[in-house]
Design a protein around this motif. Structure first.
Motif, PDB file in Angstrom:
ATOM      1  N   CYS A 185      28.661 122.886  54.335  1.00 13.00           N
ATOM      2  CA  CYS A 185      28.163 121.272  54.782  1.00 13.00           C
ATOM      3  C   CYS A 185      27.089 120.842  53.872  1.00 13.00           C
ATOM      4  O   CYS A 185      26.264 121.625  53.335  1.00 13.00           O
ATOM      5  N   ASP A 186      27.283 119.734  53.406  1.00 18.69           N
ATOM      6  CA  ASP A 186      26.561 118.911  52.537  1.00 18.69           C
ATOM      7  C   ASP A 186      26.004 117.520  52.940  1.00 18.69           C
ATOM      8  O   ASP A 186      26.692 117.084  53.586  1.00 18.69           O
ATOM      9  N   ARG A 187      24.646 117.651  52.732  1.00 19.45           N
ATOM     10  CA  ARG A 187      24.037 116.455  53.211  1.00 19.45           C
ATOM     11  C   ARG A 187      23.363 115.624  52.096  1.00 19.45           C
ATOM     12  O   ARG A 187      22.654 116.251  51.499  1.00 19.45           O
ATOM     13  N   LEU A 188      23.639 114.268  52.308  1.00 18.95           N
ATOM     14  CA  LEU A 188      23.226 113.443  51.409  1.00 18.95           C
ATOM     15  C   LEU A 188      22.075 112.621  51.926  1.00 18.95           C
ATOM     16  O   LEU A 188      22.546 111.651  52.876  1.00 18.95           O
ATOM     17  N   GLU A 189      20.857 112.881  51.675  1.00 19.65           N
ATOM     18  CA  GLU A 189      19.708 112.205  52.318  1.00 19.65           C
ATOM     19  C   GLU A 189      18.933 111.200  51.303  1.00 19.65           C
ATOM     20  O   GLU A 189      18.228 111.593  50.594  1.00 19.65           O
ATOM     21  N   GLY A 190      19.310 110.033  51.333  1.00 20.78           N
ATOM     22  CA  GLY A 190      18.911 109.175  50.177  1.00 20.78           C
ATOM     23  C   GLY A 190      19.878 109.589  49.142  1.00 20.78           C
ATOM     24  O   GLY A 190      21.032 109.348  49.083  1.00 20.78           O
ATOM     25  N   GLY A 227      38.109 111.756  60.091  1.00 18.78           N
ATOM     26  CA  GLY A 227      37.405 112.485  60.760  1.00 18.78           C
ATOM     27  C   GLY A 227      36.026 112.163  60.819  1.00 18.78           C
ATOM     28  O   GLY A 227      35.072 113.050  60.682  1.00 18.78           O
ATOM     29  N   SER A 228      35.691 110.918  60.687  1.00 20.36           N
ATOM     30  CA  SER A 228      34.413 110.319  60.646  1.00 20.36           C
ATOM     31  C   SER A 228      33.723 109.451  61.701  1.00 20.36           C
ATOM     32  O   SER A 228      34.514 108.761  62.200  1.00 20.36           O
ATOM     33  N   VAL A 229      32.448 109.459  61.601  1.00 18.96           N
ATOM     34  CA  VAL A 229      31.629 108.506  62.351  1.00 18.96           C
ATOM     35  C   VAL A 229      30.388 107.810  61.529  1.00 18.96           C
ATOM     36  O   VAL A 229      29.889 108.632  61.080  1.00 18.96           O
ATOM     37  N   SER A 230      30.483 106.655  61.864  1.00 22.95           N
ATOM     38  CA  SER A 230      29.207 105.852  61.525  1.00 22.95           C
ATOM     39  C   SER A 230      28.342 105.614  62.587  1.00 22.95           C
ATOM     40  O   SER A 230      28.862 105.287  63.860  1.00 22.95           O
ATOM     41  N   VAL A 231      27.068 106.050  62.702  1.00 26.45           N
ATOM     42  CA  VAL A 231      26.110 105.693  63.506  1.00 26.45           C
ATOM     43  C   VAL A 231      24.813 104.967  63.076  1.00 26.45           C
ATOM     44  O   VAL A 231      24.134 105.649  61.981  1.00 26.45           O
ATOM     45  N   LEU A 232      24.490 103.656  63.435  1.00 27.13           N
ATOM     46  CA  LEU A 232      23.398 103.040  62.863  1.00 27.13           C
ATOM     47  C   LEU A 232      22.511 103.016  64.015  1.00 27.13           C
ATOM     48  O   LEU A 232      23.006 102.920  65.384  1.00 27.13           O
ATOM     49  N   CYS A 233      21.331 103.235  63.668  1.00 27.03           N
ATOM     50  CA  CYS A 233      20.296 103.721  64.829  1.00 27.03           C
ATOM     51  C   CYS A 233      19.048 103.489  64.245  1.00 27.03           C
ATOM     52  O   CYS A 233      18.593 102.785  63.375  1.00 27.03           O
ATOM     53  N   THR A 234      17.992 103.783  65.103  1.00 27.68           N
ATOM     54  CA  THR A 234      16.415 103.848  64.929  1.00 27.68           C
ATOM     55  C   THR A 234      15.939 105.225  64.883  1.00 27.68           C
ATOM     56  O   THR A 234      16.118 106.076  65.860  1.00 27.68           O
ATOM     57  N   ARG A 248      31.363 113.523  58.430  1.00 29.16           N
ATOM     58  CA  ARG A 248      32.725 113.882  58.390  1.00 29.16           C
ATOM     59  C   ARG A 248      32.760 115.149  59.016  1.00 29.16           C
ATOM     60  O   ARG A 248      32.110 116.288  58.737  1.00 29.16           O
ATOM     61  N   VAL A 249      33.769 115.457  59.670  1.00 25.15           N
ATOM     62  CA  VAL A 249      34.144 116.617  60.471  1.00 25.15           C
ATOM     63  C   VAL A 249      35.483 117.009  60.012  1.00 25.15           C
ATOM     64  O   VAL A 249      36.485 116.372  60.031  1.00 25.15           O
ATOM     65  N   GLU A 250      35.410 118.236  59.981  1.00 27.29           N
ATOM     66  CA  GLU A 250      36.768 119.342  59.316  1.00 27.29           C
ATOM     67  C   GLU A 250      36.749 120.423  60.313  1.00 27.29           C
ATOM     68  O   GLU A 250      35.838 121.112  60.248  1.00 27.29           O
ATOM     69  N   LEU A 254      30.942 120.216  61.170  1.00 27.85           N
ATOM     70  CA  LEU A 254      30.400 119.341  60.091  1.00 27.85           C
ATOM     71  C   LEU A 254      30.904 119.499  58.770  1.00 27.85           C
ATOM     72  O   LEU A 254      30.523 120.883  58.236  1.00 27.85           O
ATOM     73  N   ARG A 255      31.132 118.747  57.692  1.00 29.38           N
ATOM     74  CA  ARG A 255      31.552 118.976  56.608  1.00 29.38           C
ATOM     75  C   ARG A 255      30.549 118.264  55.702  1.00 29.38           C
ATOM     76  O   ARG A 255      30.053 118.527  54.505  1.00 29.38           O
ATOM     77  N   TYR A 256      30.451 116.833  55.876  1.00 30.81           N
ATOM     78  CA  TYR A 256      29.500 115.954  55.288  1.00 30.81           C
ATOM     79  C   TYR A 256      28.551 115.037  56.205  1.00 30.81           C
ATOM     80  O   TYR A 256      28.922 114.760  57.145  1.00 30.81           O
ATOM     81  N   VAL A 257      27.282 114.976  55.550  1.00 32.19           N
ATOM     82  CA  VAL A 257      26.510 114.142  56.337  1.00 32.19           C
ATOM     83  C   VAL A 257      25.895 113.201  55.285  1.00 32.19           C
ATOM     84  O   VAL A 257      25.142 113.506  54.330  1.00 32.19           O
ATOM     85  N   HIS A 258      25.953 111.636  55.516  1.00 30.85           N
ATOM     86  CA  HIS A 258      25.295 110.711  54.566  1.00 30.85           C
ATOM     87  C   HIS A 258      24.247 109.966  55.515  1.00 30.85           C
ATOM     88  O   HIS A 258      24.499 109.656  56.531  1.00 30.85           O
ATOM     89  N   THR A 259      23.065 110.041  54.953  1.00 32.46           N
ATOM     90  CA  THR A 259      21.831 109.374  55.726  1.00 32.46           C
ATOM     91  C   THR A 259      21.271 108.253  54.468  1.00 32.46           C
ATOM     92  O   THR A 259      21.154 108.635  53.431  1.00 32.46           O
TER      93      THR A 259
END
Length: 283
Positions: A185-190, A227-234, A248-250, A254-259
């Motif tokens: 699982c890979d997370r891209l944070e900035g 397999g994806s969800v966008s969440v805009l939030c605080t 991204r869910v496979e 969880l497979r990918y997380v972009h923030t």
């Protein structure tokens, strides 16, 4: 390619409920028009209507002073289409050294007899000075990922995708939330990446422990086909910063997380410092 005549037909058509789901092609046309508007900095009239709620970095403002009026050379974009929610999400990466941006935009619609009517534009806009921002590095990581369509017999349903996104975001406020971590699982944070291409890459690194302010004001776009969800939030733990998370869910994990998080030139984050020091990232 979107044609202005189509936009005019949508604007003039009487409202009608034709089906439970918005047509993919109608949302595609509207999203094409949005990206053309963003590229030119001259928005179509359909996006400037006083009936459209324009939200940027969690504030409702006039679109005439929003990022949509600034011409941007978009180097890369990818989209989610939510037919049941009648909405789309577009991730946009702009690597222009003078005007770099990474933007996440949700478009929300009502159905019309001949298409869809834009009711909301909701964007998280990050640029120089924001949390771990570097548009060129972000692009280099994104281009290595696979966000292709998932076979229909392997897709998670809408409720499952939303639940997984919420389990992840619930970690802020509930460290016992049981997230179905994938491996890898890979997370891209900035522009910072937790993965290095190995089978043991994890998105669990750097997750806060102990009491944390919750993630609130969640707005969703869900696309089962990828397999994806966008969440805009605080993001409460980051001083109530405007934030975008995309998942991204496979195979149910969880497979990918972009923030992307709007933290313009913040230098002191006492709540997060003890967490982030433990994160091994790859820029």
């Amino acid at each position: 390619m979107f044609r202005l005549t189509t936009a005019l037909l949508w604007a003039l058509a009487p409202a009608a409920t034709l089906a439970a789901r918005c047509q993919w092609s109608h949302m595609q046309d509207a999203t094409d028009a949005y990206l053309e508007s963003q590229t030119s900095g001259k928005p179509y009239a359909m996006f400037l209507s006083d009936k459209v709620v324009y939200r940027e970095n969690n504030r409702v403002i006039s679109p005439t002073v929003g990022i949509i009026t600034k011409p941007l050379a978009i180097a890369h974009q990818h989209r989610l289409y939510d037919q049941d929610g009648c909405a789309t999400y577009t991730e946009q990466i702009v690597t222009d050294p003078k005007n770099p941006y990474v933007i996440g935009t949700q478009l929300h619609f009502d159905q019309l007899a001949g298409g869809v009517n834009v009711t909301g534009i909701d964007s998280i806009v990050t640029t120089t000075g924001d949390w771990l921002f570097n548009a060129s590095k972000t692009l280099s990581h994104v281009l290595k990922e696979n966000w292709d369509t998932i076979d229909s017999d392997s897709r998670a349903d809408r409720a499952t995708l939303k639940a997984i996104a919420d389990l992840y975001l619930d970690l802020w406020g509930n460290e016992k939330s049981r997230v179905p971590w994938g491996m890898p699982c890979d997370r891209l944070e900035g522009s910072a990446y937790t993965g290095n291409g190995s089978a043991t890459d994890s998105c669990a690194v750097g997750i806060p422990t102990g009491p944390q302010p919750p993630v609130t004001d969640r707005r969703y776009v869900i696309d089962e086909s990828v397999g994806s969800v966008s969440v805009l939030c605080t993001m409460g733990t980051m001083r109530n910063a405007p934030d975008s998370h995309e998942f991204r869910v496979e195979n149910g994990r969880l497979r990918y997380v972009h923030t992307m998080t709007v933290m313009r030139n913040e230098t002191a984050l006492p709540r997060m410092s003890r967490v982030r020091r433990t994160v091994k990232i790859h820029g």
